[in-house]
Design a protein around this motif. Structure first.
Motif, short mmCIF file in Angstrom:
data_model
loop_
_atom_site.label_atom_id
_atom_site.label_comp_id
_atom_site.label_asym_id
_atom_site.label_seq_id
_atom_site.Cartn_x
_atom_site.Cartn_y
_atom_site.Cartn_z
N ARG A 182 -9.93 14.14 -11.40
CA ARG A 182 -9.41 13.60 -12.66
C ARG A 182 -8.06 14.18 -13.04
O ARG A 182 -7.79 14.53 -14.19
N GLY A 183 -7.21 14.32 -12.04
CA GLY A 183 -5.84 14.76 -12.30
C GLY A 183 -5.67 16.24 -12.46
O GLY A 183 -4.56 16.72 -12.72
N ALA A 184 -6.74 17.01 -12.29
CA ALA A 184 -6.63 18.46 -12.49
C ALA A 184 -5.98 19.17 -11.32
O ALA A 184 -5.51 20.30 -11.47
N LEU A 185 -5.92 18.53 -10.17
CA LEU A 185 -5.32 19.14 -8.98
C LEU A 185 -4.18 18.29 -8.46
O LEU A 185 -3.92 17.19 -8.95
N ASP A 186 -3.52 18.81 -7.45
CA ASP A 186 -2.43 18.10 -6.80
C ASP A 186 -2.92 16.74 -6.32
O ASP A 186 -4.05 16.57 -5.88
N ARG A 187 -2.04 15.72 -6.38
CA ARG A 187 -2.40 14.38 -5.91
C ARG A 187 -2.50 14.31 -4.39
O ARG A 187 -3.00 13.32 -3.85
N ASP A 188 -2.03 15.34 -3.73
CA ASP A 188 -2.10 15.36 -2.26
C ASP A 188 -3.49 15.87 -1.85
O ASP A 188 -3.72 17.06 -1.68
N CYS A 189 -4.43 14.92 -1.68
CA CYS A 189 -5.82 15.28 -1.35
C CYS A 189 -5.93 16.02 -0.02
O CYS A 189 -6.85 16.80 0.21
N LEU A 190 -4.97 15.74 0.90
CA LEU A 190 -5.06 16.30 2.25
C LEU A 190 -4.83 17.81 2.29
O LEU A 190 -4.98 18.42 3.35
N LEU B 217 0.84 -1.20 0.00
CA LEU B 217 0.00 0.00 0.00
C LEU B 217 0.88 1.25 0.00
O LEU B 217 2.01 1.23 0.48
N THR B 218 0.37 2.33 -0.54
CA THR B 218 1.06 3.61 -0.49
C THR B 218 0.23 4.59 0.30
O THR B 218 -0.94 4.34 0.59
N ARG B 219 0.83 5.72 0.62
CA ARG B 219 0.12 6.71 1.41
C ARG B 219 -0.65 7.70 0.54
O ARG B 219 -1.31 8.59 1.07
N GLU B 220 -0.54 7.58 -0.75
CA GLU B 220 -1.26 8.49 -1.63
C GLU B 220 -2.75 8.16 -1.59
O GLU B 220 -3.15 7.01 -1.72
N CYS B 221 -3.58 9.19 -1.44
CA CYS B 221 -5.02 8.97 -1.38
C CYS B 221 -5.53 8.29 -2.64
O CYS B 221 -6.39 7.41 -2.59
N VAL B 222 -4.98 8.70 -3.80
CA VAL B 222 -5.50 8.19 -5.07
C VAL B 222 -5.13 6.73 -5.30
O VAL B 222 -5.63 6.13 -6.25
N SER B 223 -4.26 6.16 -4.49
CA SER B 223 -3.97 4.74 -4.65
C SER B 223 -5.13 3.88 -4.16
O SER B 223 -5.25 2.72 -4.54
N CYS B 224 -6.00 4.46 -3.33
CA CYS B 224 -7.17 3.73 -2.84
C CYS B 224 -8.48 4.39 -3.28
O CYS B 224 -9.48 3.71 -3.47
N HIS B 225 -8.46 5.71 -3.42
CA HIS B 225 -9.68 6.46 -3.71
C HIS B 225 -9.66 7.01 -5.13
O HIS B 225 -8.60 7.37 -5.67
#
Length: 673
Positions: free
Chosen positions: A170-178, A157-165
């Motif tokens: 759709r990629g328009a913003l930073d991958r760091d959801c937090l 598992l990774t800590r990136e939100c998008v690896s699970c959610h």
């Protein structure tokens, strides 16, 4: 068993290199995960030739996923795996031995903080299997795992939100959801504030959905691999209203709509002679009535364009820097509008950011009731020109409220803290209930549990002695420490103290010895309890109603109230019964036939308490002068003891005198002489 590694010349004493041939026995079978490594020729596969250090290297050469994580300072082994692998994962303990020891509670009780990623918010409520499943293990560590493991796995598992959610942006913003969201809620976005962007949402813009602007069909929208349009968040043109809105003036007034209009509504415009809306600072509210010279200084000959980014650019901070939000001093516009300094726009919701959130009835209190002007003890310099104290003490109820109970609770450990019995939803009713009352000297049980608190503690104690005045009890006029815990403190004693501790017949418990709190009548005294009194109830006496002996019980109707000062009272019930003999209550059917006997004809000599007939205690052979023998034993009593009318005309059986001669019953058998 298998030959050990040293028998093959590996790992002898002294470190690496050949060792003397020395037979050893395997400590035991390997765990099922390592059973393929069983056999004397495979010892070096795990043990190597360099002791425990070499063995750890051998472990990592096989478990590459752990080595990969440790090298990148990720996961549990990077934080805690500084010692030899065998220290935590010993083997040779049998096929069913668990190489991974989760400790008490198993994997579900594992402290996830040890992995370097604490489970916070809703992550803490998710089952392990919902995250550690094959489709979510996308880290390179998962691909390094050699064994064919089950669907559940602990690495990958990774800590990136998008690896699970799913990435709804759709990629328009930073991958760091937090940056915008937290782990407790997806909506709203607690860490995103549109007011901190280049375009704060004001007026009606605040009601527009995000997609209305960021998925506008007029934008050059790209699509993802599923054909879905990708929203545009930045850069997004917003400098002119015409970027999004159609110009109803068709360019006649220029593209700068904001010079005349505002976001609160298109029709909210300045209709004065000079259209100040065409400047960078449209005049609104009270500003529209201010003389131009007041700001621009035309009369001084030195006209100027004053700054207007903040209210304090023109106005002095009326609160002297004491007005803050979330610990930071804010501009006037945070709590006031240009329509007037009063009323403030500071809401209850905003007050939740203060040290004292407004809840319950406090939400209805006027601001000025707490934030008073010129409070004593506060220097005027700290109040600003408004003179309003913005930081009143609010650590306890008494900071604002007087003690309505006087000093009655001053001796308590909490010194009479209001919150022990009340809450902010209302002063009444008190939260001090039956369970709390049970800890006091008088637990409320039975009917007492149904009585309103004011019946005992309030000023209008109907039927009870009045309480002291409010000068003693406080503004609430409620007595919290009553000395009245005995029954007779509130209720009339119909027995006139006869059963009190100092009475003629004291009872150990007083009133509760005969009554309970559910109902005063009937009492709890039954035939069994009557045994402890002077006249025990036995036999047929058990079925006799109380009032058949205690005649005072039927003299008057029961009182409607037993309280001390009640208007009506019931009869006095002393229960002083002096009748002990049968003749005290029962009339003898034998008249004075047995008066000459030694016992004076006492009923109990012949009769028992179970019933008058038969005379269970009478023995004709023992108690009479004529013994019944032979055929006489079967003769009915009435055959010899005939009934004759007495003086009143009632039939009465004659027991005395009765002749014992044979001829008195049988006649003279000899016949005439």
């Amino acid at each position: 068993m298998l030959l050990g590694c040293q028998a093959l010349g590996f790992g002898g004493p002294g470190g690496n290199g050949p060792a003397r041939a020395e037979a050893q026995i395997s400590p035991g079978p390997l765990a099922r995960a390592h059973e393929k490594l069983e056999g004397s020729l495979q010892c070096v596969t795990c043990h190597g030739a360099g002791g425990k250090t070499a063995m750890t290297a051998q472990c990592l050469s096989c478990h590459k996923e752990i080595a990969w994580l440790a090298q990148r300072q990720l996961g549990l082994h990077a934080k805690e795996g500084k010692q030899a692998c065998a220290s935590c994962h010993p083997d040779h303990a049998g096929r069913d031995f668990a190489l991974v020891s989760w400790g008490e509670g198993g994997s579900k009780r594992f402290d996830h903080r040890r992995s370097g990623w604490p489970l916070e918010g809703k992550h803490g409520k998710v089952e392990c299997a919902d995250c550690h499943k094959a489709e979510l293990r996308v880290s390179p560590a998962a691909s390094l795992l050699k064994r064919d493991g089950p669907a559940l796995g602990w690495v990958g598992l990774t800590r990136e939100c998008v690896s699970c959610h799913e990435d709804v942006h759709r990629g328009a913003l930073d991958r760091d959801c937090l940056k915008c969201h937290d782990t407790e809620h997806w909506k709203p976005t607690p860490r995103f504030d549109h007011a901190k962007t280049d375009y704060p949402l004001t007026g009606k813009h605040a009601d527009v959905s995000c997609d209305k602007c960021h998925l506008d069909p007029r934008l050059d929208l790209k699509k993802n691999d599923r054909g879905q349009p990708i929203p545009v968040y930045r850069p997004l043109a917003h400098q002119e209203c015409s970027t999004c809105h159609q110009d109803p003036h068709r360019g006649g007034l220029g593209a700068a709509c904001g010079k005349c209009h505002q976001t609160s509504g298109f029709r909210a415009i300045n209709r004065q002679a000079f259209d100040h809306d065409r400047t960078r600072y449209p005049l609104r509210g009270r500003h529209a009535a201010v003389a131009c010279d007041k700001c621009h200084g035309f009369s001084s000959g030195k006209s100027r364009n004053p700054p207007f980014a903040t209210c304090t650019a023109c106005h002095t901070d009326a609160h002297g820097g004491t007005a803050t939000l979330a610990g930071k001093t804010v501009d006037c516009a945070s709590c006031h509008t240009v329509d007037g300094f009063k009323p403030s726009t500071f809401t209850v919701v905003q007050h939740r950011q203060a040290k004292y959130p407004l809840e319950g009835r406090h939400q209805q209190v006027k601001c000025a009731s707490c934030h008073i002007k010129s409070p004593p003890g506060i220097p005027a310099a700290r109040l600003g020109t408004s003179g309003v104290w913005m930081r009143p003490a609010a650590t306890q109820c008494r900071d604002c409220h007087a003690d309505d109970h006087g000093t009655q609770l001053a001796s308590r450990a909490d010194r009479g803290n209001c919150a022990a019995c009340h809450n902010v939803d209302g002063w009444k009713p008190s939260t001090f209930g039956l369970s709390a009352h049970a800890s006091l000297r008088l637990p409320l049980e039975g009917r007492h549990a149904e009585i309103a608190c004011s019946a005992c503690h309030g000023p209008a104690r109907k039927g009870l002695p009045p309480l002291p005045g409010s000068q003693v009890l406080g503004k609430a006029a409620v007595a919290l420490k009553l000395k009245e815990i005995e029954c007779v403190s509130c209720h009339v004693d119909p027995h006139e103290g006869r059963f009190a501790a100092a009475g003629l017949h004291p009872q150990p418990k007083g009133c509760p010895a005969c009554h309970d709190t559910r109902t005063y009548r009937p009492s709890v005294i039954d035939a069994m309890a009557h045994q402890r009194y002077a006249f025990p109830l036995e036999g047929a006496h058990r079925a006799v109603p109380c009032l058949a002996c205690h005649e005072e019980m039927k003299r008057t109707a029961p009182a409607r109230s037993s309280l001390l000062l009640a208007v009506t009272r019931g009869a006095t019930l002393t229960f002083a019964v002096t009748k002990q003999s049968c003749q005290s209550c029962h009339q003898s059917p034998h008249g004075d036939q047995f008066a000459a006997r030694k016992d004076g004809g006492a009923c109990e000599s012949c009769h028992g308490v179970d019933g008058f007939r038969p005379a269970s205690r009478f023995n004709h052979d023992r108690d009479a002068t004529f013994s019944l023998k032979g055929a006489h034993a079967s003769v009915p009593c009435a055959k010899c003891h005939a009934s004759r009318p007495d003086a009143s005309g009632k039939p009465r059986a004659i027991y005395r005198p009765v002749s014992g001669k044979c001829e008195s019953c049988h006649g003279d058998a000899r016949g005439p002489s």
